[in-house]
Scaffold this motif. Structure first.
Motif, PDB file in Angstrom:
ATOM      1  N   LEU A  42       0.836  -1.205   0.000  1.00  0.00           N
ATOM      2  CA  LEU A  42       0.000   0.000   0.000  1.00  0.00           C
ATOM      3  C   LEU A  42       0.870   1.254   0.000  1.00  0.00           C
ATOM      4  N   ASN A  45       2.520   1.561  -3.447  1.00  0.00           N
ATOM      5  CA  ASN A  45       1.525   1.955  -4.453  1.00  0.00           C
ATOM      6  C   ASN A  45       1.152   3.429  -4.309  1.00  0.00           C
ATOM      7  N   THR A  46       1.033   3.902  -3.053  1.00  0.00           N
ATOM      8  CA  THR A  46       0.702   5.313  -2.817  1.00  0.00           C
ATOM      9  C   THR A  46       1.814   6.228  -3.312  1.00  0.00           C
ATOM     10  N   ASN A  49       1.815   6.396  -7.153  1.00  0.00           N
ATOM     11  CA  ASN A  49       0.714   7.227  -7.658  1.00  0.00           C
ATOM     12  C   ASN A  49       0.999   8.711  -7.448  1.00  0.00           C
ATOM     13  N   LEU A  50       1.594   9.037  -6.297  1.00  0.00           N
ATOM     14  CA  LEU A  50       1.949  10.436  -6.047  1.00  0.00           C
ATOM     15  C   LEU A  50       3.032  10.907  -7.012  1.00  0.00           C
ATOM     16  N   LEU A 371      -1.543  14.444   2.306  1.00  0.00           N
ATOM     17  CA  LEU A 371      -1.095  13.182   2.879  1.00  0.00           C
ATOM     18  C   LEU A 371      -0.255  13.400   4.127  1.00  0.00           C
TER      19      LEU A 371
END
Length: 404
Positions: A42, A45-46, A49-50, A371
């Protein structure tokens, strides 16, 4: 052949799941590995994407100039301070609201919970109305309503002007309640005040040691000391005595009306008062039910036995019922303290600048670091929750029944 002479089975890899000696540990290790793998997936993946959106994870924004004011603060702060300082001011505001709210909620909740069991029908019903009224209305509505009452039904500062003012101050002209907030006397620390504070802290430690001594004395000999009055004497007499010996090192700075507003003193804004009182009374309704259920969990036979020995009702409640009921009361009490702390994030409804309004509000909007701001907010609330839980759990363990 006896079982002691049986040859030991050679370890095989399949025994990790088939053999009951290893299965439990194996399943725990597998579950932990899966959890860690999912967590890192996770996070990875975050971050990817950022990166595709042209964003990176950085907390450098905390060192940037904040550029906004905070109306109520416990430490010096200006709009030239950093976002880190603004967040810290918000954290202190949140902790202040939570601390004061928990104290008020506990006192009121215990009081209401005991009165809820009163044999007087009117008192019992009034307490029932209080409990049902507060806990069945959303806390946000209570916050807004208390704020509206403080703003609309209290006098403006100009009402205190003139030879025949419309409003007057309380407690010998030391406290002013206005639609802009409440003004209280502020302490002024003079020479010798540090020594006076040390004397007070030593008195607090002496009270703690005396309370433990009185508890052990009662446990070993059955002799009961007037602990409350002795503790009050230990706490107050040395402090008051040294206060005069040192020449009154602590003075009070009283608020006074100048122009269109009060000056000096401590200014408690209506937003803070409304938030704290609403959260405290709302939570006290739940605490009252917890206290009532804890008292009812104790057998009536103990009350009857104590009464047959000639004990007064207040002694029965304080010495027999409540100490045992605390074992039932304390665990669910933790949840209500945590709920009050987390519900303080509703402060934005009345303009009180807590950590949600600073770090999770203005700072987030100015810097665009959603975030990072949310991670810091989550870490703060998690840390506070774990700290409160550890303190109350330690307190609860001290009331556990010792098995001999």
């Amino acid at each position: 052949m006896s079982s002691a002479n049986l040859p030991s089975e050679k370890f095989r890899l399949g025994m990790l799941l088939s053999d009951t000696r290893y299965r439990g540990t194996s399943l725990q290790v597998i579950t932990f590995i899966i959890f860690v793998a999912v967590f890192f997936w996770l996070v990875d993946n975050t971050l990817k994407n950022l990166a595709l959106l042209g964003k990176d994870v950085s907390f450098a924004f905390l060192g940037m100039r904040a550029g906004y004011d905070i109306n109520q603060r416990l430490i010096p702060y200006t709009n030239d301070s950093t976002h880190a300082m603004a967040a810290f001011v918000g954290i202190l505001n949140t902790l202040l609201c939570a601390f004061v709210g928990c104290i008020i909620a506990t006192i009121v909740g215990v009081f209401v919970g005991i009165l809820r069991l009163s044999k007087n029908w009117i008192i019992a019903k009034l307490m029932s109305v209080y409990i049902e009224g507060f806990r069945n209305v959303p806390v946000l509505l209570w916050i807004v309503m208390v704020f509206a009452l403080l703003t609309e039904f209290t006098p403006a500062p100009k009402a205190f002007k003139g030879a025949n003012p419309e409003a007057t101050m309380f407690l010998f002209d030391s406290i002013a309640i206005t639609n802009r907030g409440t003004y209280l006397p502020a302490p002024v620390w003079g020479q010798g005040s540090t020594f006076l504070i040390i004397i007070f802290l030593v008195s607090v430690l002496a009270v703690i040691f005396f309370t433990r001594y009185a508890k052990e004395l009662k446990k070993n000999t059955g002799k009961s000391l007037p602990s409350f009055w002795i503790s009050i004497g230990i706490l107050i007499v040395p402090t008051v005595l040294f206060y005069f010996i040192l020449g009154k090192p602590v003075d009070l700075n009283y608020p006074y009306l100048k122009g269109f507003n009060f000056k000096e003193g401590i200014h408690l804004r209506n937003s803070f008062i409304a938030l704290t009182l609403a959260l405290a009374f709302y939570t006290s309704a739940f605490i009252a039910e917890i206290v009532r259920s804890g008292i009812l969990a104790i057998s009536k036979g103990q009350t009857e036995a104590a009464a047959s020995l000639g004990m007064k009702p207040n002694k029965i409640m304080s010495l027999i019922i409540l100490p045992q009921a605390l074992r039932v009361i304390v665990p669910p009490l933790i949840s209500n303290y945590l709920n009050l702390t987390k519900n303080s994030s509703l402060a934005i409804a009345v303009g009180y600048m807590d950590v949600r309004g600073t770090l999770g509000g203005i700072t987030l909007n100015q810097t665009g670091r959603e975030l990072e701001s949310m991670l810091l907010l989550m870490g703060f609330y998690l840390s506070v929750s774990l700290f409160i839980s550890s303190i109350i759990n330690w307190f609860n363990r001290s009331f556990q029944i010792v098995v001999r």
